[in-house]
Design an enzyme around this catalytic site. Structure first.
Site, PDB file in Angstrom:
ATOM      1  N   LYS A  63     -18.464 -55.300 -60.871  1.00 49.92           N
ATOM      2  CA  LYS A  63     -18.767 -55.647 -59.484  1.00 49.92           C
ATOM      3  C   LYS A  63     -18.240 -54.558 -58.553  1.00 49.92           C
ATOM      4  O   LYS A  63     -17.142 -54.031 -58.750  1.00 49.92           O
ATOM      5  CB  LYS A  63     -18.134 -57.000 -59.150  1.00 49.92           C
ATOM      6  CG  LYS A  63     -18.467 -57.545 -57.768  1.00 49.92           C
ATOM      7  CD  LYS A  63     -17.811 -58.899 -57.570  1.00 49.92           C
ATOM      8  CE  LYS A  63     -18.089 -59.507 -56.214  1.00 49.92           C
ATOM      9  NZ  LYS A  63     -17.407 -60.815 -56.048  1.00 49.92           N
ATOM     10  N   SER A 138     -20.084 -64.541 -54.818  1.00 56.86           N
ATOM     11  CA  SER A 138     -20.499 -63.222 -54.404  1.00 56.86           C
ATOM     12  C   SER A 138     -20.797 -62.277 -55.564  1.00 56.86           C
ATOM     13  O   SER A 138     -21.333 -61.188 -55.358  1.00 56.86           O
ATOM     14  CB  SER A 138     -19.414 -62.597 -53.514  1.00 56.86           C
ATOM     15  OG  SER A 138     -18.181 -62.490 -54.234  1.00 56.86           O
ATOM     16  N   SER A 162     -16.738 -67.401 -56.545  1.00 56.41           N
ATOM     17  CA  SER A 162     -17.643 -66.253 -56.661  1.00 56.41           C
ATOM     18  C   SER A 162     -17.932 -65.798 -58.073  1.00 56.41           C
ATOM     19  O   SER A 162     -18.830 -64.977 -58.288  1.00 56.41           O
ATOM     20  CB  SER A 162     -17.099 -65.070 -55.854  1.00 56.41           C
ATOM     21  OG  SER A 162     -17.222 -65.304 -54.480  1.00 56.41           O
TER      22      SER A 162
END
Length: 450
Positions: A63, A138, A162
């Site tokens: 990420k 996210s 997330s």
């Protein structure tokens, strides 16, 4: 619809044995380019080199709010699009040392301040099961990278859900360790109290291996007795989408059939306590933590202020959150009170999982998200049971309180809607009980397997 080709670590190792690590990594990069329309990656490697060790030749996605020495770390926001920290997050470094090859940085909700991954700076991430739907966030890009078979494992972060929300929406496993277990810095931060890196994968076994490689702590042994799982009906099982509710009940039935003891419990005031302290903690801490991170960067980004980053935020929902933090919506006294409230929230979880008048529970079990993946563009509200509800607060209703309390949790695939949208079931335990929770998760995964 994008072709879904998820593959766990064992299958990838079998391919490496038949072909080569170089070919597997090349195929991973080609697969990543084939799913460009899903918006899963912000950056891809031209080529990726692997080392030696238990993950030798395994492609890994990271990420883009976790620092990597050989890629920019953008945090999904324009102000950091050229930031090169030149260092690895703890988990990244340890997985590299185990032989993993980083093939790219994944797209995300801007600054990780949301749960749809509809990023106005780098474009939306789309759900591979239905590209008109959100993958969750996210860590949406990382979940998509695993669900589509680009990589068998991908790193993400979790502050309020997330990791687990995109795991549930994309049909993969999402692991949130106890805060601090996977390191606390070299991440574009939101909240030092709530942030943690974690991993998305296709199986609990793969999650457990990655967790052991990062922490040195192997998963625990399964309990010698039958599992005791707490079912927090109040707050966690209310006002669910009908298909989520039905899937959750089927999952409980399967667990009972497999021998688990299901105990109805109440995490007293969990949602009310979280509502009182969760956002104040985030708004106060990001105003300190983000500038502190920027000051550690080696490039011109070290001169950026909170206001400089805010000025270039593209996503309206993220801008609103940043403006609240910049405006001092939570004072120092408010923060002190919020942390005291958080202590009461932790105590409520402890009372539920370690009752004084009964045997302890191994974990809580509940639907990860109250509704299936919403349409891309439902950034403020979405439909649930015939009415419009706030998409953010509704999505993190079940994952938020434990995140504020710093607890470990894992989301497992539990089924799909009639139209094929995945549904997840979560397990949650007390801080520090990570190894035991992973052992429990393996048993639950076996019971839920079709």
């Amino acid at each position: 619809m994008t072709s879904l080709q998820p593959a766990g670590l064992d299958r990838v190792r079998e391919r490496i044995a038949v072909t080569s690590a170089e070919e597997v990594i090349t195929d991973s990069l080609e697969r990543a380019r084939e799913i460009t329309e899903l918006g899963a990656f912000i950056a891809l490697a031209d080529r990726a080199e692997c080392g030696t060790g238990p993950l030798a030749g395994i492609p890994l996605a990271v990420k883009d709010n976790l620092d990597t020495r050989d890629f920019p770390t953008t945090g999904g926001t324009a102000a950091l699009e050229n930031s090169r920290p030149g260092r690895d997050h703890l988990a990244v470094g340890r997985l590299r040392a185990a032989g993993a090859a980083i093939v790219g940085k994944t797209n995300m909700h801007e600054l990780a301040l949301g749960i749809t991954s509809n990023n106005a700076a780098f474009g939306p991430v789309r759900n591979p099961h239905d590209p008109s739907r959100s993958p969750g966030g996210s860590s949406g890009g990382s979940a998509v990278a695993v669900a589509t078979g680009v990589v068998p494992v991908a790193l993400g972060t979790d502050t309020g859900g997330s990791m687990r929300v995109p795991a549930a929406h994309c049909g993969v496993v999402g692991w949130r360790p106890t805060v601090g277990r996977w390191g606390t810095d070299r991440t574009v931060p939101i909240s030092r109290t709530r942030d943690t890196a974690g991993v998305l994968a296709t199986t609990v076994a793969d999650v457990a291996l990655v967790d052991e490689l990062v922490t040195g702590d192997p998963a625990g042994d399964p309990p010698a007795r039958r599992l005791r799982l707490g079912v927090p009906r109040r707050g966690y099982f209310e006002d669910l989408h009908p298909e989520v509710a039905a899937c959750a009940e089927r999952s409980l039935d399967r667990l009972a059939d497999a021998g688990a003891e299901l105990v109805e419990v109440d995490v007293a005031g969990a949602h009310e306590l979280d509502a009182d302290c969760g956002f104040p903690i985030v708004f106060f801490e990001i105003a300190d933590d983000l500038p502190a991170y920027l000051a550690t960067l080696p490039g011109p980004e070290r001169q950026l202020t909170f206001a400089d980053v805010l000025a270039r935020v593209a996503s309206p929902d993220v801008r609103a959150a940043m403006e609240a933090a910049a405006g001092g919506v939570c004072t120092a006294e408010g923060y002190r009170q919020a942390m005291e409230t958080r202590d009461r929230l932790i105590a409520a979880y402890r009372a539920a999982l370690r009752p004084k008048d009964a045997d302890p529970l191994d974990a809580l079990v509940y639907p990860t998200v109250p509704l299936p993946a919403p349409p891309v563009g439902d950034d403020d509200t979405t439909e649930l049971n015939g009415r419009q509800v706030p998409v953010f607060l509704t999505t993190i209703r079940n994952t938020g309180p434990g995140s504020t309390a710093g607890m470990p949790a894992i989301s497992l695939p539990a089924g799909t809607t009639r139209t094929g949208l995945p549904i997840g079931i979560s397990l949650e335990a007390l801080p520090g009980d990570d190894a035991a929770l992973l052992a429990v998760a393996a048993q639950v995964e076996a019971a839920l397997r079709p």
